[in-house]
Write an enzyme that holds these catalytic residues in place. Structure first.
Site, short mmCIF file in Angstrom:
data_model
loop_
_atom_site.label_atom_id
_atom_site.label_comp_id
_atom_site.label_asym_id
_atom_site.label_seq_id
_atom_site.Cartn_x
_atom_site.Cartn_y
_atom_site.Cartn_z
N LYS A 93 0.85 -1.20 0.00
CA LYS A 93 0.00 0.00 0.00
C LYS A 93 0.88 1.24 0.00
CE LYS A 93 -4.46 -0.09 2.25
NZ LYS A 93 -5.10 0.07 3.55
C1 E4P Z 1 -8.33 0.36 3.80
O1 E4P Z 1 -7.63 0.19 2.84
C2 E4P Z 1 -8.29 1.62 4.60
O2 E4P Z 1 -7.05 1.79 5.19
C3 E4P Z 1 -9.39 1.59 5.61
O3 E4P Z 1 -10.57 1.15 4.97
C4 E4P Z 1 -9.61 2.94 6.30
O4 E4P Z 1 -10.79 2.86 7.06
P1 E4P Z 1 -11.20 3.93 8.17
O5 E4P Z 1 -11.50 5.21 7.48
O6 E4P Z 1 -12.40 3.34 8.82
O7 E4P Z 1 -10.03 4.05 9.10
#
Ligand code: E4P
Length: 267
Positions: A93
């Protein structure tokens, strides 16, 4: 629509995997922190290995934390080289834009391009506009992750609304004093997801859109309706997708009605 679990908790990954509905896993540093606290993790390397084995070939996104191009590529290579051989399922990521400093503004794109060229699959994260998704896809990202829930949170704060994290926010947005409130033309998280899907479809990119930062079942439904390739969902949202009061009511009636003679056929 593919379903990823948005969790670094091996118990949750194993649980959802056992239902036959899981297509992948996404983590981020905050989710890793939660897992560390819950499982009292001492040996992070062993834990990540276990997570990758449990996912058993399904893609698992691991996020880097560096904020400059060289640092991001170095961390990504380190993670990929250390862990991809375990189950051949590591995705890295990379934030679209890792720093508020203007000189680092292009570093996300540079890292995506470089990693893609050496065969490291990238999930480009922290996407808040369709144009960010377009640039990430052009640089070679395998996935782009628009953060639907956080857009809704932001628009609700502009509306002056108080809300719980899991509350539904309408796909077509909300008005204040007769004006539709937006973030540079984006009126909701699902609007963002839909526009990312449309932009990538317009030009035939293979990049898949992961509806991320998902808060509730209705938002997951809407992500599917607007053609998101994937939704990454916390376990609580997956559970909510199964629940309907009429299902429970119907089940009770069938159980109350079932004649003994019929029950005996199954015993
Ligand atoms: C996934 O890739 C993201 O990091 C995650 O969905 C973020 O979610 P949040 O906004 O609930 O922290």
């Amino acid at each position: 629509m593919k379903i990823f679990i948005d969790s670094a908790d091996i118990d949750e990954v194993q649980q959802v995997r056992s239902y036959g509905i899981l297509d992948g896993v996404t983590t981020n540093p905050s989710l890793i922190k939660k897992a560390v606290e819950k499982h009292k993790i001492q040996d992070m390397e062993a834990y990540v290995e276990k997570l990758l084995r449990i996912a058993n070939g399904l893609p698992v996104s691991l996020e880097i934390t560096a904020t400059d191009h060289e640092g991001m590529v170095k961390q990504a290579e380190r993670l990929f080289d250390s862990f991809n051989s375990i189950a051949n399922n590591v995705v890295i990521k990379i934030p679209i834009n890792p720093s508020t400093e203007s000189k680092a503004c292009y570093d996300g794109l540079k890292a995506i391009k470089e990693l893609t060229e050496i065969g490291v699959p990238v999930n480009c994260t922290l996407i808040f506009t369709p144009e960010q998704a377009l640039l990430a896809a052009k640089a070679g990202a395998k996935y782009v992750s628009p953060f639907a829930g956080r857009v809704d949170d932001y628009i609700r704060s502009k509306l002056g609304m108080s809300f719980e994290k899991h509350d539904y926010f309408p796909q077509h947005g909300m008005e204040k004093d007769g004006t539709l409130i937006d973030d540079n033309g984006i009126v909701s998280g699902i609007d963002l997801v839909a526009k990312c899907v449309k932009v990538l479809q317009n030009y035939g990119f293979e990049t898949e859109v992961i509806a991320a930062s998902m808060r509730n079942a209705r938002q997951a439904r809407e992500a599917a309706l607007v053609g998101a390739h994937i939704a990454t969902l916390p376990l609580s949202v997956i559970r909510e997708m199964l629940i309907h009061h009429k299902t429970a009511e119907g089940m009770k009636k069938f159980l109350d009605d079932a004649p003994e003679e019929y029950e005996r056929l199954m015993s």
